[in-house]
Structures are given as C-alpha cells and as structure tokens.
Write an enzyme that holds these catalytic residues in place. Structure first.
Site, mmCIF file in Angstrom:
data_model
loop_
_atom_site.group_PDB
_atom_site.id
_atom_site.type_symbol
_atom_site.label_atom_id
_atom_site.label_comp_id
_atom_site.label_asym_id
_atom_site.label_seq_id
_atom_site.Cartn_x
_atom_site.Cartn_y
_atom_site.Cartn_z
ATOM 1 N N LEU A 8 0.828 -1.284 0.044
ATOM 2 C CA LEU A 8 0.029 -0.013 -0.096
ATOM 3 C C LEU A 8 0.979 1.283 0.165
ATOM 4 C CD1 LEU A 8 -2.527 -1.361 2.655
ATOM 5 C CD2 LEU A 8 -2.556 -1.419 0.243
ATOM 6 N N LYS B 86 14.924 1.298 3.561
ATOM 7 C CA LYS B 86 14.160 1.646 2.251
ATOM 8 C C LYS B 86 13.990 3.342 2.602
ATOM 9 C CE LYS B 86 12.104 1.876 -1.530
ATOM 10 N NZ LYS B 86 10.694 1.658 -1.876
ATOM 11 N N LYS C 74 7.219 11.544 1.555
ATOM 12 C CA LYS C 74 6.785 10.542 2.861
ATOM 13 C C LYS C 74 7.868 9.861 3.330
ATOM 14 C CE LYS C 74 5.169 6.700 1.714
ATOM 15 N NZ LYS C 74 5.625 5.312 1.640
#
Lengths: 294, 294, 294, 294
Positions: free
Chosen positions: B66, B170, B239
């Site tokens: 997601l 990440k 983000k």
C-alpha cells in the site's frame, strides 16, 4: 617543438608532470619546496628551475597545478607575469575559483598570454595512468592549441565554456562528492543505531536508487575498513565546496543543500584539521551520533 | 501448498501480485478500488476477494503493498486482524515507517501472527521482471518461511534486522535519492547560469567523483529530455524522506542534510502537487533559479 | 478546601510547590529523589509522600513538574493512574510534548480524570515571585476549575487551545530562544573576526531591528561576562526545540530554520554534555569559529 | 562652513538630506532620477546638481545613500572620483558590503579622500526625527571630523571599527531581522495549524524568552492585521542578509543559520518580487504551510 613549464609538484602534479616530461622533452619543472623538485628532477631526468620565473621564461605552455587560485595568483605576481613570453598559453590545472581565474585571464591577456582553467579529476591513479578528465574553461581555439599537452595526462578533455567554467564544474562535482560523503554518513549512522549493519545497508543502497560514487566506492573501501587513506585532503574539498557554494550564490541560485554542505565541511575542517583526508568528514557525523560506522 | 492473500494492486503491487499468483495458484487478491482488482483478476485469472478480510481468511501468507503504514494499519483494523488465522505470516511490502510497523507487529503477535516489513526497490520494471530488492525486517526464521514467496518477485532478499529495519533502510535509500535529485539540480542550475551546459556538466560529473544514480540515470533520461515520466510519485518520496529524517532524529543522530532534504521535499510537494513525479522536484529549484535545466 | 499533590521538586518545581503549599495547606509533595522532598518538607513544613501514588490518593488537583513527558508517563504508569481519584484534575506543568500529553489525557479521561498541559515560563525567579506565565492546553472549563491553584504561581494564565496546545506553544517559544542564541553567536563571531567588538555590536543591534531577548539579556549578562550561569539545562532546551520541530513536521509546515536549529542543539548537547547551561551552546559556535565572543 | 553633497534621495535618503540641508545651508543634492531631486529641491529650498560630479565638486563632505555598494561604485566611477576635491570626506550611508567599501576606500585614498562606511538603522521615522543609529567604519579621526554632519540625522553614532565594519554590523543586524521574520512565521504557522491562535501565541512569546523585535512589533502590527505596509523592500533585506552570510564565510565562521536564512530570502525574493516589503517573506512560509497567519 613545444617547451613546457610545469609549476607545482604535489600529489597530482607529480605524476602529471612526469607524463608531460615524457611526451615533451623540453619540459622544465618548478616547485615551491625545492627539495621536492630536485628529487623529481633526479628521478625522472627532468630539468628543474630555481624559480617559477625562470621556469616559464622559454615556455610555450605554462601549466600550474597548485592548491588554490590564490597560490596561482601569488606565483604569477612573483615574477611569472613579467617572465612569461607573449604568445604563450597559461593552463591552470589547479581546482581554482572562477573569479580569480577571470582576473588572472584578464591580467595575462594584457600581456598577450592566453589563460585556460583546466582542473582535473581522476585522482593520483588517473594522473599516473594518464586517464584524467580535464575540464577546460577558455576559448575553443586555445584549447585546440594545448590539446596535445593535455593528452599527455588526460583522456576525457572537455570544453566547459569560457574562463572559469572548468573551475565551476570541478567545484560543483566536488561539492556533490562532499554532500554524498556527509549524507551517506548521516544515513548509515542512523541505520546502525536502528539496528541495521552498515555493510548490509550499503549492499542494498548500492543496488538501489540512493547509490552514489561515495556509497559504492568510498564507504566500502575506506569507512567500513576504517582505513581512511589520505588521498585528498579534507581542507581542499572544503575549499572546492565553498567555491561551488559561492558560484551558486553569485548566480542567484537558491541552493540550500550546497550552502549547508559548505558549512558542514568548514566545521569538519575545524574538527579534523588540515591534514585529514576528505572521507574523514564521516568522523564528525560519527562523533555527533556517538557511533562508529563499521 | 501455500495460500497467499495479496492486498494492494498499485503500480508496484500489480506486477508483484501477477508473479506471486503465477507461482502460487492459491492466491487471492484485493484492492481498495474494486474495479482495479476485477480487471486484474480477469486479465490474469486470479481470484478476487470482495473485502480485505475475505482475502486473508484462508491465507498462509498475507502480503500488503500500500502507499503508507497508515493505510496498512487501516486495513488491519478494518476486519483483517480478526479474519487472519493464527500461524499466518503478514509480510508488508509497503514503504512504511518503523514505528507503525513495530506497533502492527505487536498487535499481530498477540493473535499468533508473525509480521515482517519487506519494502522493495527496483521500480515497476523490477517488479515485472521479478528482480526486486526486498529489505526484510523481522526474525530470520520468519524470513526463511516466506522466502519462497519473496522469490516470486525478488532476487536480492536481504535480512536487515528486526521489525522496522526494512522500513528504515528503504527510507534512508530514498532520502538519499531525494537529496541527489535536489542537490544535482542546484548544482546544474548554478552551472547553467554560469555558462556550463548541463549535458556537458553531467558528462563530466558522471565520469568523476560526484556521480550518483540521479546524475547517471535520472537527469540524462528525464530532466535534459524534459520527459519527466510519472513513475514514482513525489508525494511518496516526500513521505519516505520524512520517515528517514524521523528515524535519524529518533536515533539521536544529528543529520542536518537529511532533515533539510525532508523540508525541501515538503515544499516541493506543496508546489508541485500530489500527482507530480519525484524527479519534478527539480522544477522547484528551476523556478527559484529562473532557469530551465536542459 | 482543595487538596493538592505536587510531584517533581526540581529547580522550577520547588519554588512553585512552596507557593502552592502556602496557598493550599492541604498540599502533599513527592519527588523521585526522596532526600530532596524531605529537605523541602522540613524547610517549608509541607507533607511529603513516600510514593507518587500515595501523594495523589486524596488530591483534588495533581500537579506534575518533571523533565519530560516520558517522565510524567512513567509516574502515571507507576501507580498514579490507579491511585488518583475520579473527578480529580491532572495539571502537567512539565515542558512536555503534545502527542504524549494527548495520550495521557486519553488514558486519564477513561478514569474520569481531566488533564491539562500547563507548561510555564519565567524561570526560577518567576517561580519564586509567583509571576510565571502558564500556557494551558485543555478545556476552558477545566482551566477555570484549577485557575485558583495556577494563580499561586502564575500571573499570566493563558488558554492556548486543546490538550497539547500549551506544550506546543512552550516548545515553539523555546525553539525561538535556541535559534536566537545560536544565530546571535554566529553573527557576533563573524563580526568579532571582522574587527567589530561584540559589546559594540550588541549595543547597536539592541537599538535596532535585529534585537531579541537573547541579544538584549543573555549575551550581555552571560556571554560577554563569560559567566554562563547554569539556570536552564541545554539538554532540556534541546528537548523543547525538538518538540517544536516535531510539531511543525506533524502539521506539515515546512520549517527549515526550526529543523536546523533542532539539529544544531542536538550537536551542542553532544559537544557540551548533559549539565551544560543552554547559553553554553554559544561555545560550539565559538569552537567552530576559533574565537571567544567577549 | 561645511559644504555637503548628498547623493541619493530614496525613502531614507530624502529625510536625511532634508535634515542635513537644514543644518548645513551649503548643501547640494543629486539623485539618479532627476525629477525626484527637483521636487525635493523645490519643496525644501535646497540646491540641486544636474550630475553627481557637479554635486561633489565643492563639497567638504560627500554623503551617499544608495541601494547597494555597486550603485556607489558606479557613481564614483561616473565622474565623482575625478570631481571630488582632495581633503574631502566620503561618507557612505548605503547598507553596503565591506569588500566593495574597502575597495572604494582604497581608490579614494589614492586621491587624498577619506572614506567612511556609515549605514544607518531606524527606518524612515528615525530619519525624519533625526534619531537614526549610525554605524561607522573607518578611522576615529575621520569620524570626529564628520560627526557634526552625522548628528544632523543620528543620535546614536557608533564607531564600529575600520572601513567595512559599519557595513558588516548593519548586515548582521538585518540578517537577524530576516531570520526572526522567517522563523517566527514558521513557528506561528505550525502553532496555528495545531490549534493555537497567533495572537495568543504572540502574547505569550512576547512575555517569554523567545521574543524578538519581529515578534513584538512586526507580527502584531503588520502580519496579524494583514497590513504589510511597504516600508523596507524585501529585495534590500535579501541583499543585506547575503552580505552578512558572505562576511561570515569570509571570516571562516561556520554559520548554518545565517547561510540558510540567506537562501530563504533569495527564494522569497524570487517568489514575491522586487517590490514586496520585507515582512511579506512571511507569505512564502504561509504558502508552503497552506495557512494564513492571523
């Protein structure tokens, strides 16, 4: 036959001068510390001049490879400007600043001498193998005149623009290097404290989108091993980063990351001293983070 | 035989789910926008569940892909936590944040369900070819149980550490990507205004010490061409960069460059909108500099 | 008649508790280090409880004045939540963080206890004189119930908003303080090296548009004199600055200056240690600049 | 009797010149836009010169009040250097940069003319009332010679150091002003989005340690009212901030906050244009934050 004066026998200058002398027998060298020049002359059978002015007197092409543009300006002021003959070309391989280069070009032009800034990248290995990249700022015509000399040490010879363009590009490249060293250290320090080993992190980053020359080469070879070989002084990278920051500011390009990098390199230079290698900037981040990356 | 539930059929999720379904016939997929799931199901002959809870009921392994950890938490809270069976493994391939992942792991552990964060890199091409890098956070034992499933889409499967470690790595990789995009733009804008063409600058930088994935690939292919293809949303890179900045701050690692990059990405997101591609962050620097790089 | 429990007798808490006890005879105090509480009790004739839970059992109003919200949460978890009686009001004068305050408010509300964050400014002198500013976050109705207690130590009692609003405002005020200390040091160090004496510089700045509380009070009294009295720990100002930076980030307000200030304070804390006064952050700038302001 | 040439009749220059002319009848004025000078001459009965060179020819003291040091250098080069008589004093009230001032001082000294940089603070109101602060860079002896002239418009006349010292101090003061405007905006935007009204926030901050001239005067009068009167151009504050940043860098003072402020002002100038008032920099933060402070 082309007579060359090569001024400045530092870590990069020595192997460059050796290759130039091999290709152009009428090469004469000079170095501020005379002992270095004499040792070089003995070892490679090259003529050594007692002063910079003496070195340049008969030269068709003068090559300088010093620490800063200020050093070049000092040598020029100290007899070179008067000694150098009309029609010669002055090729400055120093990682200089565009403003000083433009001023030197102006002063030399008044004597009928062409100036080209021509900083190099590729390190001592590139200098030894003659595979340097040469970033040329000046007229295309001047570049063509000196191209055979540049080919003695460089394989990638790039015309970047007018006088100062080579300096500007070299400085920006090096500022990005500084940025990568510092930011990769920030990231790896944070990851290590979060439980991710730096070798694992680098293995992944180097297969992903965040990789850079610093993450692919410098960190595995120099940081994780704690080797920190002294190949390029932090003080010089600080100088280059500041030149890039100044270029951006002169050009009215808001550049918060380049400016902050310049400030961080100035801090690192103060913390780590004039002799530290550029990759040792990592140690400032480590100290702030209370962690050793490795 | 392993039953898989794959939740989230976005740009990366779709090709991952296709490969998982090919390798594991008992795969059922779900997507918030039902039409996407139905089209996917028809095209690839894969079972589609009407709700996430239905999708996970029989699954041995639940995979989520997601936009954010908040989306994952919302799906878990919306029936999945109650529907998922004890002994299952929950693999979250979202580029998530470590704190939320740890909370999810805690909540799932109370039901006897193991959690692993497993964000991926390699883009849509890597997902289609099954050559993604998978950054795993969780126990080594859980990783071994799901490795065959991960191998359906990844070739480089790396155990990074405990829960949250995959997310952290990440995020740092992507923050470095953001930093490289912005700082290369600063440098090229300054050089262009100083008279150095960006293609010349990139040619030199990419042969020198300042190169990065951004300078080697993104700028030549996307910026100089003005193509700016929409492959990865700037909003998502914002983000991720913020997650990296938060990880550094939580770990008490002074990280001025990562923090500033996070602020600049937030500005770029506001300027360029939710649909912009991540490389379009360059346009903010261009606007500030009154120059178009190219 | 109102029974008060006052938890936390630090540099600010002690004079506050003394004033509260003078106004409300049914005051009982507690402090983690028991000896401090006992000395305080003997000196001021105030009842001392052996545990925080004991202290709060009969209280109408519980006041906490600890270092961080984490300390408050720890005390609440350590028996206070179970001991405090329904209908009481919990007033937290800690310079806390809004997120933890909201969580505490939520947990206390489930037991029928109202929560208000009420950090103070004015320093030890303000606490002794009862002239603190009190920044209240919570319902207006709760504020009215406890106003008489707050008036024991504060003259400026401000309703800032919902729970967390007091914390947020205190944090932003303190982040501006940190910013002023650091940036005034940068400016004065540069001027001093450029030949402008810092007393002359401050004299002019304090008559001009660049003045701040830091330039008007802290630098003349504490930096030029090299006195650096220890009145407010740098470690606490670092904590407050980080709270402000986190609030800005949560609210999606790009805030490069606040974020950078937070990083610089984290560096200063590492350089100067847990016991340094907040104004000693100047010494980090001095060290980087190789100059002593004064 | 002292003859004065006053060059530059801008927003600050006009009231200064009016006061000088009132005190020294032998005053002649000049302005680049002749109509402004003529209107001034008619209104105040002051002699107007057609060129700067004409204005200075008989002057004992030349006063310049222009936008930048570059403007001063241009006027000097455009006939003034040749026209000004030996023994005169050149007082530059421009908010200039130290490097250019030092160069001008050097060029003028060769003609037997003393130079003093003397930028002022206090705004148009201070200029009208003759209550400016004057920051003098040059020899103490020169300052004493021109003090009676400075007293026509200034009450606080401060000898800051050698040539350039006045410029440096003015620039640092203004950089702190810029920093306060931007950082207070960051803080108030974050608080407003967190539910704290800016008038409440300012009321508290102005009673606390985070207060500055910006929070005490500019925000209540200009931002909360949305008045944003145009009293001092953002473009000029950007210029001053950059001068301060350059001084810090020349002096090798790591100054991350001053440098970042300079970058932010450059962005604000690009966003808001050449005519915006300095306080309108707030609008850039508001736009990034999607909030209007007030």
């Amino acid at each position: 036959m082309t007579a060359i004066a090569f001024l400045g026998l530092g870590a990069i200058g020595r192997p460059m001068a050796r290759r130039v002398a091999a290709a152009f027998p009428e090469t004469v060298v000079w170095n501020r510390t005379a002992a270095t020049a004499e040792a070089f002359g003995r070892e490679h059978g090259v003529r050594v001049a007692p002063t910079a002015a003496d070195a340049v007197r008969a030269a068709d092409v003068v090559i300088t490879c010093l620490s800063t543009s200020q050093d070049v300006a000092a040598v020029v002021a100290d007899g070179v400007l008067d000694a150098i003959r009309q029609g010669a070309v002055f090729v400055d391989c120093t990682s200089g600043d565009p403003a000083t280069s433009r001023r030197l070009a102006h002063d030399l032009a008044a004597r009928g001498i062409a100036f080209m800034d021509a900083p190099v990248s590729g390190g001592t290995v590139g200098a030894e193998n003659g595979t340097l990249t040469v970033m040329c700022g000046g007229s295309a015509e001047v570049l063509e005149r000196v191209r055979p000399v540049l080919e003695a040490f460089g394989t990638k010879i790039v015309h970047c623009g007018d006088v100062g363009a080579g300096d500007a590009l070299k400085a920006v490249n090096n500022a990005l290097l500084a940025l990568h060293v510092l930011s990769t250290a920030e990231g790896l320090a944070a990851l290590q404290r979060a439980g991710v080993r730096p070798d694992v992190a680098l293995d992944v980053i180097n297969a992903s989108s965040g990789r850079s020359n610093a993450s692919m080469n410098l960190f595995p070879e120099r940081v994780l091993t704690r080797a920190f070989p002294r190949t390029f002084r932090l003080a010089l990278l600080d100088k280059d980063t500041r030149i890039a920051a100044d270029v951006a500011r002169e050009q009215r390009v808001p550049s918060p990351l380049l400016q902050l990098t310049s400030e961080l390199m100035a801090m690192a230079r103060r913390e780590l001293g004039e002799d530290a290698d550029h990759v040792e900037a990592v140690k400032m981040i480590e100290r702030w983070s209370n962690v050793e990356i490795g």
